[in-house]
Write a protein that holds these residues in place. Structure first.
Motif, PDB file in Angstrom:
ATOM      1  N   ALA A  21       0.856  -1.253   0.119  1.00 21.35           N
ATOM      2  CA  ALA A  21       0.047   0.015  -0.079  1.00 21.35           C
ATOM      3  C   ALA A  21       0.856   0.927   0.123  1.00 21.35           C
ATOM      4  O   ALA A  21       1.802   1.262   0.732  1.00 21.35           O
ATOM      5  CB  ALA A  21      -0.821   0.077   1.056  1.00 21.35           C
ATOM      6  N   SER A  22       0.677   2.166  -1.015  1.00 18.02           N
ATOM      7  CA  SER A  22       1.476   3.156  -1.115  1.00 18.02           C
ATOM      8  C   SER A  22       1.109   4.666  -0.444  1.00 18.02           C
ATOM      9  O   SER A  22       2.129   5.459  -0.277  1.00 18.02           O
ATOM     10  CB  SER A  22       1.784   3.502  -2.674  1.00 18.02           C
ATOM     11  N   SER A  23      -0.200   4.850  -0.020  1.00 22.53           N
ATOM     12  CA  SER A  23      -0.729   5.860   0.584  1.00 22.53           C
ATOM     13  C   SER A  23      -1.879   5.684   1.536  1.00 22.53           C
ATOM     14  O   SER A  23      -2.584   4.642   1.091  1.00 22.53           O
ATOM     15  CB  SER A  23      -0.692   7.060  -0.508  1.00 22.53           C
ATOM     16  N   VAL A  24      -2.342   6.422   2.281  1.00 23.40           N
ATOM     17  CA  VAL A  24      -3.280   6.493   2.991  1.00 23.40           C
ATOM     18  C   VAL A  24      -3.902   7.673   3.364  1.00 23.40           C
ATOM     19  O   VAL A  24      -3.115   8.763   3.315  1.00 23.40           O
ATOM     20  CB  VAL A  24      -3.107   5.698   4.616  1.00 23.40           C
ATOM     21  N   ASP A  25      -5.142   8.124   3.495  1.00 25.65           N
ATOM     22  CA  ASP A  25      -5.741   9.442   3.446  1.00 25.65           C
ATOM     23  C   ASP A  25      -6.827   9.185   4.197  1.00 25.65           C
ATOM     24  O   ASP A  25      -7.778   8.117   4.123  1.00 25.65           O
ATOM     25  CB  ASP A  25      -6.248  10.129   2.197  1.00 25.65           C
ATOM     26  N   LEU A  26      -7.205  10.111   5.253  1.00 23.24           N
ATOM     27  CA  LEU A  26      -8.270  10.027   6.123  1.00 23.24           C
ATOM     28  C   LEU A  26      -9.565  10.735   5.924  1.00 23.24           C
ATOM     29  O   LEU A  26      -9.467  11.698   5.202  1.00 23.24           O
ATOM     30  CB  LEU A  26      -7.921  10.431   7.571  1.00 23.24           C
ATOM     31  N   ASN A  27     -10.813  10.310   6.038  1.00 22.33           N
ATOM     32  CA  ASN A  27     -12.031  10.709   6.139  1.00 22.33           C
ATOM     33  C   ASN A  27     -12.439  11.008   7.324  1.00 22.33           C
ATOM     34  O   ASN A  27     -12.038  10.972   8.529  1.00 22.33           O
ATOM     35  CB  ASN A  27     -13.123   9.611   5.567  1.00 22.33           C
ATOM     36  N   SER A  28     -13.436  12.389   7.455  1.00 22.80           N
ATOM     37  CA  SER A  28     -13.821  12.887   8.583  1.00 22.80           C
ATOM     38  C   SER A  28     -14.756  11.931   9.580  1.00 22.80           C
ATOM     39  O   SER A  28     -14.868  12.126  10.716  1.00 22.80           O
ATOM     40  CB  SER A  28     -14.785  14.006   8.497  1.00 22.80           C
ATOM     41  N   ASP A  29     -15.218  10.830   8.920  1.00 23.70           N
ATOM     42  CA  ASP A  29     -15.873   9.800   9.627  1.00 23.70           C
ATOM     43  C   ASP A  29     -15.169   8.809  10.480  1.00 23.70           C
ATOM     44  O   ASP A  29     -15.675   7.992  10.975  1.00 23.70           O
ATOM     45  CB  ASP A  29     -17.066   9.193   8.775  1.00 23.70           C
ATOM     46  N   GLY A  30     -13.610   8.912  10.229  1.00 24.80           N
ATOM     47  CA  GLY A  30     -12.924   8.017  10.914  1.00 24.80           C
ATOM     48  C   GLY A  30     -12.435   6.893   9.872  1.00 24.80           C
ATOM     49  O   GLY A  30     -11.506   6.243  10.482  1.00 24.80           O
TER      50      GLY A  30
END
Length: 98
Positions: free
Chosen positions: A60-69
């Motif tokens: 996995a090359s990247s992670v991005d977060l959502n406001s819902d967790g």
């Protein structure tokens, strides 16, 4: 690779963990840290692994977060090691949503 918390003024290591990944995202609202690489980990702010899943064949090359967790995780294809070019949506509780 390992994670180190350091004092920004002195550089002194405050905490460290063997839990690591290729990319990291910190969610201060949920008090969690997401790490992605050969697997997907969610840690608390003390670097203790809360859960770990392994839907990734190569990296996995990247992670991005959502406001819902939840989080979006990008997986990369590797010609010899497998994997896919895809996005996975992961719930805060460790379920693959999309």
């Amino acid at each position: 690779m390992r994670i180190l918390y350091t004092d920004s003024k002195t550089g002194k290591i405050i905490k460290q963990s063997k839990a690591a990944g290729f990319d990291i995202a910190i969610d201060p609202n949920a008090g969690s840290i997401w790490l992605v690489g050969g697997d997907i980990k969610k840690c608390d702010m003390n670097l203790k692994v809360i859960w770990k899943i392994s839907p990734i064949q190569w990296c996995a090359s990247s992670v991005d977060l959502n406001s819902d967790g939840s989080a979006w995780v990008a997986e990369r294809e590797h010609i010899q090691s497998g994997g896919q070019n895809r996005l996975l949506k992961i719930s805060p509780e460790c379920a693959i949503l999309q």
